[in-house]
Scaffold this motif. Sequence first.
Motif, PDB file in Angstrom:
ATOM      1  N   GLU A  46     -45.203 -14.497  12.989  1.00 55.61           N
ATOM      2  CA  GLU A  46     -45.179 -15.477  12.046  1.00 55.61           C
ATOM      3  C   GLU A  46     -46.266 -16.672  12.699  1.00 55.61           C
ATOM      4  O   GLU A  46     -46.537 -16.760  13.674  1.00 55.61           O
ATOM      5  CB  GLU A  46     -43.918 -16.173  11.900  1.00 55.61           C
ATOM      6  CG  GLU A  46     -42.988 -15.311  11.231  1.00 55.61           C
ATOM      7  CD  GLU A  46     -41.454 -15.809  11.067  1.00 55.61           C
ATOM      8  OE1 GLU A  46     -41.170 -16.824  11.367  1.00 55.61           O
ATOM      9  OE2 GLU A  46     -40.584 -15.083  10.673  1.00 55.61           O
ATOM     10  N   GLY A  47     -46.455 -17.581  11.736  1.00 57.86           N
ATOM     11  CA  GLY A  47     -47.297 -18.755  12.105  1.00 57.86           C
ATOM     12  C   GLY A  47     -48.675 -18.451  11.935  1.00 57.86           C
ATOM     13  O   GLY A  47     -49.259 -17.512  11.428  1.00 57.86           O
ATOM     14  N   GLY A  93     -47.690 -23.573  18.046  1.00 61.76           N
ATOM     15  CA  GLY A  93     -46.920 -23.927  17.042  1.00 61.76           C
ATOM     16  C   GLY A  93     -45.478 -23.895  17.125  1.00 61.76           C
ATOM     17  O   GLY A  93     -44.677 -24.381  16.390  1.00 61.76           O
ATOM     18  N   TYR A  94     -45.007 -23.251  18.429  1.00 59.38           N
ATOM     19  CA  TYR A  94     -43.549 -23.068  18.589  1.00 59.38           C
ATOM     20  C   TYR A  94     -43.154 -23.547  19.889  1.00 59.38           C
ATOM     21  O   TYR A  94     -43.939 -23.535  20.810  1.00 59.38           O
ATOM     22  CB  TYR A  94     -43.230 -21.570  18.496  1.00 59.38           C
ATOM     23  CG  TYR A  94     -43.325 -21.025  17.048  1.00 59.38           C
ATOM     24  CD1 TYR A  94     -42.096 -20.805  16.293  1.00 59.38           C
ATOM     25  CD2 TYR A  94     -44.613 -20.668  16.438  1.00 59.38           C
ATOM     26  CE1 TYR A  94     -42.245 -20.476  14.824  1.00 59.38           C
ATOM     27  CE2 TYR A  94     -44.800 -20.287  15.141  1.00 59.38           C
ATOM     28  CZ  TYR A  94     -43.448 -20.092  14.260  1.00 59.38           C
ATOM     29  OH  TYR A  94     -43.546 -19.750  13.051  1.00 59.38           O
ATOM     30  N   THR A 119     -34.479 -12.613  20.569  1.00 57.17           N
ATOM     31  CA  THR A 119     -34.574 -14.027  20.250  1.00 57.17           C
ATOM     32  C   THR A 119     -35.389 -14.509  19.232  1.00 57.17           C
ATOM     33  O   THR A 119     -36.056 -13.810  18.863  1.00 57.17           O
ATOM     34  CB  THR A 119     -34.874 -15.099  21.766  1.00 57.17           C
ATOM     35  OG1 THR A 119     -34.698 -16.247  21.512  1.00 57.17           O
ATOM     36  CG2 THR A 119     -36.229 -14.511  22.234  1.00 57.17           C
ATOM     37  N   LYS A 120     -35.313 -15.739  18.850  1.00 59.54           N
ATOM     38  CA  LYS A 120     -36.138 -16.244  17.736  1.00 59.54           C
ATOM     39  C   LYS A 120     -36.882 -17.783  18.320  1.00 59.54           C
ATOM     40  O   LYS A 120     -36.096 -18.608  19.057  1.00 59.54           O
ATOM     41  CB  LYS A 120     -35.424 -16.615  16.569  1.00 59.54           C
ATOM     42  CG  LYS A 120     -36.550 -17.134  15.422  1.00 59.54           C
ATOM     43  CD  LYS A 120     -35.496 -17.446  14.338  1.00 59.54           C
ATOM     44  CE  LYS A 120     -36.322 -18.085  13.104  1.00 59.54           C
ATOM     45  NZ  LYS A 120     -35.704 -18.315  12.046  1.00 59.54           N
ATOM     46  N   LEU A 121     -38.040 -17.706  18.338  1.00 59.61           N
ATOM     47  CA  LEU A 121     -38.533 -19.128  18.714  1.00 59.61           C
ATOM     48  C   LEU A 121     -38.527 -20.268  17.726  1.00 59.61           C
ATOM     49  O   LEU A 121     -38.498 -19.955  16.504  1.00 59.61           O
ATOM     50  CB  LEU A 121     -40.163 -18.803  18.891  1.00 59.61           C
ATOM     51  CG  LEU A 121     -40.428 -17.907  20.281  1.00 59.61           C
ATOM     52  CD1 LEU A 121     -42.073 -17.874  20.292  1.00 59.61           C
ATOM     53  CD2 LEU A 121     -40.128 -18.400  21.432  1.00 59.61           C
ATOM     54  N   LEU A 122     -38.190 -21.580  18.061  1.00 61.32           N
ATOM     55  CA  LEU A 122     -38.021 -22.647  17.207  1.00 61.32           C
ATOM     56  C   LEU A 122     -39.584 -23.229  17.234  1.00 61.32           C
ATOM     57  O   LEU A 122     -40.279 -23.383  17.915  1.00 61.32           O
ATOM     58  CB  LEU A 122     -37.207 -23.404  17.909  1.00 61.32           C
ATOM     59  CG  LEU A 122     -35.734 -22.936  18.257  1.00 61.32           C
ATOM     60  CD1 LEU A 122     -35.105 -24.065  18.891  1.00 61.32           C
ATOM     61  CD2 LEU A 122     -34.931 -22.856  16.852  1.00 61.32           C
ATOM     62  N   SER A 123     -39.903 -23.560  15.771  1.00 61.89           N
ATOM     63  CA  SER A 123     -41.076 -24.473  15.558  1.00 61.89           C
ATOM     64  C   SER A 123     -41.181 -25.685  16.136  1.00 61.89           C
ATOM     65  O   SER A 123     -40.189 -26.341  16.138  1.00 61.89           O
ATOM     66  CB  SER A 123     -41.420 -24.411  14.116  1.00 61.89           C
ATOM     67  OG  SER A 123     -40.686 -24.933  13.390  1.00 61.89           O
TER      68      SER A 123
END
Length: 168
Positions: A46-47, A93-94, A119-123
Amino acid sequence: MKNSIITYLLGFFFLITCFKSIANTYDNRDSASCLQVDGKITNANEGEDGFCTIELMSSNRVITSAILKGGKKTFKFLLGRDVTYTIRISKPGYLPRLVCIDTKMDQTEEELYNFSFETKLLSERESTKLNKEYLDFPIALIYYDNKKDCFVYDKSYTSKIKKEIVMK
């Protein structure tokens, strides 16, 4: 005669530099491999840039890295025994995420264990609402559990860090 001596000395120093470089590359491989870590970054593509960098570190030094791009979301590292590692997951951006892994074991067997995580990265946009003091802490601590005879993560630590991050 002078030119041949200078050439000989330069070649000799070049060889020493090469051998030293090779020795530094292998200094963390003296212990047998004991753990294969499989990770998945759910929002890796994403991003704006669509890529994600994964770095395997030990003693504040990057050992190896992987770049996830083109829709790829998973990575794999093979870890040595009795070493503390950090996996740093970053993306433009994260906020970066850290996962710490301790491969210290009492076992003398040459068994290869597996551990998988997601896991998921936070923006960075989402981070304005979060407690910045705890964002630099690892999100998970992974270690070998002698009683369970496998690698596990410290659930209470992860739960506490996640709670502290969202409290402001």
